[in-house]
Design an enzyme around this catalytic site. Sequence first.
Site, mmCIF file in Angstrom:
data_model
loop_
_atom_site.group_PDB
_atom_site.id
_atom_site.type_symbol
_atom_site.label_atom_id
_atom_site.label_comp_id
_atom_site.label_asym_id
_atom_site.label_seq_id
_atom_site.Cartn_x
_atom_site.Cartn_y
_atom_site.Cartn_z
ATOM 1 N N HIS A 9 0.818 -1.217 0.000
ATOM 2 C CA HIS A 9 0.000 0.000 0.000
ATOM 3 C C HIS A 9 0.853 1.268 0.000
ATOM 4 C CE1 HIS A 9 0.965 0.928 4.188
ATOM 5 N NE2 HIS A 9 0.798 -0.365 4.446
ATOM 6 N N GLU A 83 -2.469 -6.950 7.621
ATOM 7 C CA GLU A 83 -1.126 -6.876 8.198
ATOM 8 C C GLU A 83 -1.051 -7.690 9.489
ATOM 9 O OE1 GLU A 83 1.820 -6.935 7.869
ATOM 10 O OE2 GLU A 83 2.559 -4.890 7.568
#
Length: 205
Positions: A9, A83
């Site tokens: 990202h 994550e």
Amino acid sequence: MVEVYIIRHGETDTNKEKRINGNSTDLPLNEKGRKQANQLREVFDLSDFDEVISSPLIRAYETAQILTENTGIEVKTDVRLREADYGSWDGVSEEKLYKEHPEVFDDNGYLLPDYIKYAQDAENYEDVYQRVDDILNEISQLGDNKKVALVCHGFISRALMKVIMNIDDISKIIQPRNCGVSRYRLNKDGKRYLIYYGRKTPLEF
């Protein structure tokens, strides 16, 4: 074979401030992060991809939305790409934690697996490796000449590299920069190949 592209990202404020940026720091991209994603979109065309799958965390999903703008592709989400959960250490200054527990940081400043001795309710790295391996096994069965993009996170990018290339120690793998792209090939019979790792614009993809 299936072509798999792993995309980290764009930047968030916790990245900028050098804080632990895990599952609980569910923040959007900052201005720089949106710029990074838009720059990547200009040189990395996802319009011919069969699937784009994102972590459900805002920073990854927002990156995926920017990359697929005007492509007609619907971004799917998969919790296995979220994550790592650093528990009570999520959002905490890396500098502060290093001063208190230098023994759980490797030479490049990344957390070693035994950080869970100190971080409450933290996720074991082995569990992360298992969930990313699961999604890779599923993707490998999609069929020949399929192209899939996975939009995820820094540690997840490293974990995917470790699992795909069967690397013994994740400390050997440097984290790709924000909006860095890695490319692999997955065979139905379990063979996996690295094409490149952590590329940034304006390199050719």
